[in-house]
Write a protein that holds these residues in place. Structure first.
Motif, short mmCIF file in Angstrom:
data_model
loop_
_atom_site.label_atom_id
_atom_site.label_comp_id
_atom_site.label_asym_id
_atom_site.label_seq_id
_atom_site.Cartn_x
_atom_site.Cartn_y
_atom_site.Cartn_z
N ILE A 2 -74.62 -97.84 64.10
CA ILE A 2 -74.82 -96.78 64.96
C ILE A 2 -76.27 -96.97 65.48
N VAL A 3 -76.59 -97.23 66.83
CA VAL A 3 -77.95 -97.26 67.15
C VAL A 3 -78.38 -95.87 67.76
N GLY A 4 -79.07 -95.42 67.16
CA GLY A 4 -79.60 -93.88 67.74
C GLY A 4 -78.84 -92.65 67.23
N GLY A 5 -79.81 -91.81 66.80
CA GLY A 5 -79.53 -90.78 66.00
C GLY A 5 -79.94 -89.41 66.71
N HIS A 33 -83.82 -81.58 68.74
CA HIS A 33 -83.03 -80.92 69.54
C HIS A 33 -83.65 -80.46 70.63
N ASN A 34 -83.75 -81.37 71.68
CA ASN A 34 -84.64 -81.11 72.86
C ASN A 34 -84.16 -80.35 74.05
N VAL A 35 -82.84 -79.77 73.56
CA VAL A 35 -82.27 -78.74 74.76
C VAL A 35 -83.48 -77.52 74.45
N GLY A 36 -83.98 -77.27 73.30
CA GLY A 36 -84.91 -76.12 73.40
C GLY A 36 -86.31 -76.56 73.56
N ALA A 37 -86.67 -77.58 74.36
CA ALA A 37 -88.01 -77.96 74.40
C ALA A 37 -88.87 -77.00 75.32
N MET A 38 -88.11 -76.44 76.36
CA MET A 38 -88.68 -75.71 77.45
C MET A 38 -89.17 -74.29 76.76
N GLN A 65 -84.60 -95.80 59.04
CA GLN A 65 -85.34 -95.61 60.17
C GLN A 65 -85.95 -96.91 60.52
N ASP A 66 -85.69 -97.25 61.79
CA ASP A 66 -85.93 -98.68 62.24
C ASP A 66 -85.80 -98.75 63.91
N GLU A 67 -86.36 -99.57 64.59
CA GLU A 67 -85.87 -99.58 66.01
C GLU A 67 -85.27 -100.89 66.23
N ALA A 68 -84.21 -100.63 66.94
CA ALA A 68 -83.18 -101.72 67.42
C ALA A 68 -83.81 -102.54 68.46
N VAL A 90 -73.80 -98.31 70.38
CA VAL A 90 -75.12 -98.06 70.72
C VAL A 90 -75.19 -96.65 71.79
N ALA A 91 -76.11 -95.75 70.84
CA ALA A 91 -76.21 -94.32 71.31
C ALA A 91 -77.66 -94.02 71.47
N SER A 92 -78.53 -94.97 72.26
CA SER A 92 -79.69 -94.84 72.22
C SER A 92 -80.31 -94.05 73.11
N GLY A 93 -79.17 -93.36 73.92
CA GLY A 93 -79.93 -92.12 74.86
C GLY A 93 -80.85 -92.31 76.06
N SER A 94 -81.67 -91.54 76.26
CA SER A 94 -82.44 -91.85 77.48
C SER A 94 -83.99 -91.19 77.11
N ARG A 95 -85.01 -91.31 77.91
CA ARG A 95 -86.27 -90.88 77.61
C ARG A 95 -86.61 -89.82 78.58
N PHE A 100 -90.14 -83.02 76.36
CA PHE A 100 -89.03 -82.94 76.89
C PHE A 100 -88.14 -83.72 76.21
N LYS A 101 -88.44 -84.96 75.76
CA LYS A 101 -88.09 -85.88 74.57
C LYS A 101 -89.16 -86.22 73.84
N SER A 102 -88.90 -86.88 72.63
CA SER A 102 -90.16 -87.40 71.96
C SER A 102 -90.20 -88.50 72.08
N GLY A 234 -72.97 -91.54 75.20
CA GLY A 234 -73.99 -90.82 75.62
C GLY A 234 -74.67 -91.19 76.79
N ASP A 235 -76.00 -90.90 76.67
CA ASP A 235 -76.85 -90.94 78.01
C ASP A 235 -77.09 -92.49 78.29
N ALA A 236 -76.69 -93.59 77.00
CA ALA A 236 -76.99 -94.89 77.55
C ALA A 236 -75.77 -95.54 77.92
N LEU A 244 -75.21 -85.44 79.69
CA LEU A 244 -75.31 -84.19 78.98
C LEU A 244 -75.08 -84.10 77.57
N THR A 245 -75.49 -83.19 76.87
CA THR A 245 -75.39 -83.12 75.50
C THR A 245 -74.04 -83.03 74.97
N PHE A 246 -73.54 -82.11 75.59
CA PHE A 246 -71.97 -81.79 75.26
C PHE A 246 -70.92 -82.73 75.59
N LEU A 247 -71.39 -83.68 76.56
CA LEU A 247 -70.60 -84.79 77.00
C LEU A 247 -70.72 -85.80 75.93
C1 LIG Z 1 -85.55 -81.13 78.29
C2 LIG Z 1 -84.12 -81.45 78.36
C3 LIG Z 1 -83.11 -80.30 78.04
C4 LIG Z 1 -81.80 -80.65 78.31
N1 LIG Z 1 -80.91 -79.51 78.03
C5 LIG Z 1 -79.72 -80.01 78.13
C6 LIG Z 1 -78.49 -78.73 77.81
O1 LIG Z 1 -78.99 -77.50 77.72
N2 LIG Z 1 -77.21 -79.11 78.02
C7 LIG Z 1 -77.02 -80.33 78.20
O2 LIG Z 1 -75.55 -80.68 78.15
N3 LIG Z 1 -77.93 -81.33 78.24
C8 LIG Z 1 -79.02 -81.25 78.21
N4 LIG Z 1 -80.19 -82.18 78.12
C9 LIG Z 1 -79.43 -83.75 78.33
C10 LIG Z 1 -79.40 -84.01 77.06
O3 LIG Z 1 -80.70 -84.03 76.27
C11 LIG Z 1 -79.04 -85.57 76.81
O4 LIG Z 1 -77.79 -85.58 77.50
C12 LIG Z 1 -78.79 -85.89 75.31
O5 LIG Z 1 -79.96 -85.92 74.58
C13 LIG Z 1 -78.00 -87.20 75.36
O6 LIG Z 1 -77.61 -87.21 73.85
P1 LIG Z 1 -77.61 -88.89 73.16
O7 LIG Z 1 -77.40 -88.89 71.69
O8 LIG Z 1 -76.78 -89.87 74.20
O9 LIG Z 1 -79.23 -89.63 73.39
P2 LIG Z 1 -80.64 -88.85 72.80
O10 LIG Z 1 -80.31 -87.47 72.65
O11 LIG Z 1 -81.70 -89.27 73.74
O12 LIG Z 1 -80.76 -89.67 71.71
C14 LIG Z 1 -80.90 -90.91 71.43
C15 LIG Z 1 -81.81 -91.44 70.11
O13 LIG Z 1 -81.58 -92.87 69.96
C16 LIG Z 1 -82.93 -93.05 69.50
N5 LIG Z 1 -83.32 -94.41 70.05
C17 LIG Z 1 -83.44 -94.98 71.17
N6 LIG Z 1 -83.73 -96.07 71.27
C18 LIG Z 1 -83.61 -96.53 70.12
C19 LIG Z 1 -83.46 -97.83 69.41
N7 LIG Z 1 -83.85 -98.96 69.97
N8 LIG Z 1 -83.39 -98.07 68.20
C20 LIG Z 1 -83.36 -96.84 67.09
N9 LIG Z 1 -82.92 -95.79 67.85
C21 LIG Z 1 -83.30 -95.37 68.96
C22 LIG Z 1 -84.01 -92.11 70.00
O14 LIG Z 1 -85.10 -91.92 69.27
C23 LIG Z 1 -82.97 -90.74 69.81
O15 LIG Z 1 -82.93 -90.16 68.71
C24 LIG Z 1 -81.41 -82.00 78.47
C25 LIG Z 1 -82.21 -82.98 78.42
C26 LIG Z 1 -83.79 -82.69 78.43
C27 LIG Z 1 -84.51 -84.05 78.66
#
Ligand SMILES: Cc1cc2nc3c(=O)[nH]c(=O)nc-3n(C[C@H](O)[C@H](O)[C@H](O)COP(=O)(O)OP(=O)(O)OC[C@H]3O[C@@H](n4cnc5c(N)ncnc54)[C@H](O)[C@@H]3O)c2cc1C
Length: 321
Positions: A2-5, A33-38, A65-68, A90-95, A100-102, A234-236, A244-247
């Motif tokens: 799995i890529v992305g925690g 847990h970036n939902v609490g960032a604000m 710990q490595d970057e794909a 691949v669950a590498s999310g968004s930036r 707001f994200k790290s 996920g966001d990817a 969204l997180t819960f989706l």
């Molecule tokens: C400030 C803020 C508040 C939010 N609040 C809400 C909310 O209240 N409710 C809600 O439903 N949604 C909320 N969202 C949206 C939510 O944060 C995203 O939908 C959620 O983070 C998606 O989860 P994910 O696991 O797909 O991706 P992410 O949470 O982005 O996780 C992706 C992970 O992959 C890692 N990664 C990325 N690329 C690589 C790589 N190449 N190799 C290895 N690791 C990698 C990253 O470091 C990260 O840990 C919010 C978004 C923001 C910015």
């Protein structure tokens, strides 16, 4: 493999830990847990609660710990090593902007930069938060809650807030509450230009390890179109749902069920909730019920605002409280 925690990857890894040899590849040393960032922005001590180590997540599997840099059928190439896997997800999310994200791989570096931003905010006499989405709206509310005497303006490009919500009443009620709290809402993109300016917009969607400039197209089983043996969630992933997180978690649980032979095609979520706290005791929530009714502060505080799901996320990572 799995890529992305993030929310999706962690949920999937944990759900498969008993049945598969799971390797979770994550570029950072701690979950954020970036939902609490604000709230963290307004009150820096809160950031520490939002960072959670990966060491208790899996019993059998391991977190590396490595970057794909390249994900393909059969495995993943990282900056440090190569990782084989019959299945690649691949669950590498968004930036997004800090905090707001790290943007950091190490929690210590994140905390230093996030703390610097919070200190800058603490010192500013007036603040302009730019954006009309949940991040900007929530941040304006959190700042005013934390610093009731600070002049806070929410600078909005158009004429409405929270345009991504299904029910326009959500944005109208949020604007009303912000005004009651003493936040000035400036429509048409015109602020005063004075004080600290914070951009509360700027999410970026791309999946570099799959060479994709946006979210990657997946079918109803989360298979990446045109990539044998590679899945995305996920966001990817673009499966027709908002980011969204819960989706992300719902998709992960579905994919886990699919791998465990319990689930077939994914049914998209119908009505989507949106909850925007404005500090711990105020805010608005669009409920996923027929007609998407909008609830106010009482519901929002209890559903999300007071605790921001921190304990739930810590528990999922194996940490209590
Ligand atoms: C400030 C803020 C508040 C939010 N609040 C809400 C909310 O209240 N409710 C809600 O439903 N949604 C909320 N969202 C949206 C939510 O944060 C995203 O939908 C959620 O983070 C998606 O989860 P994910 O696991 O797909 O991706 P992410 O949470 O982005 O996780 C992706 C992970 O992959 C890692 N990664 C990325 N690329 C690589 C790589 N190449 N190799 C290895 N690791 C990698 C990253 O470091 C990260 O840990 C919010 C978004 C923001 C910015």
């Amino acid at each position: 493999m799995i890529v992305g925690g993030g929310y999706a990857g962690v949920t999937l890894a944990r759900a498969l830990d008993d049945a598969f040899d799971v390797v979770l590849l994550e570029r950072r040393d701690q979950f954020y847990h970036n939902v609490g960032a604000m709230r963290g922005y307004a009150d820096a001590s809160f950031f520490e609660r939002l960072l959670i180590p990966y060491d208790r997540l899996l019993r059998r599997g391991r977190v590396v710990q490595d970057e794909a840099v390249l994900a393909e059928g059969g495995g993943v190439r990282g900056l440090v090593g190569r990782y084989e896997g019959d299945i690649v997800v691949v669950a590498s999310g968004s930036r997004h902007r800090m905090p707001f994200k790290s943007l950091f791989t190490e929690a210590g570096a994140f905390l230093r930069e996030a703390g610097r931003l919070s200190a800058e905010l603490a010192e500013a006499e007036s603040v302009e938060v730019c954006g009309d989405g949940p991040v900007a709206v929530e941040l304006a509310g959190e700042i005013r809650w934390r610093y009731p005497k600070k002049a806070v303006t929410l600078v909005v490009k158009g004429e409405r807030l929270l345009t991504g919500a299904g029910n326009p009443r959500l944005g109208e009620r949020a604007a009303g509450q912000l005004r009651e709290m003493g936040v000035r809402v400036a429509y048409g993109g015109v602020g005063t230009g004075a004080g600290l300016r914070i951009a509360g917009y700027g999410a970026e969607f791309s999946v570099p390890c799959l060479g994709a400039a946006g979210r990657v197209a997946v079918d109803d089983r989360f298979r990446v179109v045109g990539r044998e043996g590679v899945f995305a969630i996920g966001d990817a992933a673009d499966c027709g749902e908002p980011a969204l997180t819960f989706l992300a978690r719902r998709q992960a649980l579905h994919l886990a069920g699919q791998f465990l032979g319990k689930k077939a095609g994914y049914g998209r979520a119908g009505r989507v909730p949106m909850s925007v706290p404005l500090g711990p005791e105020r805010g608005v929530t669009q409920l996923p019920l027929p007609g998407l009714p909008v609830a106010g502060s009482w519901v929002t505080a209890r559903l999300k605002g007071r605790r921001l799901f921190v304990a739930e996320n810590r528990e999922r990572m194996g940490y209590s409280g």
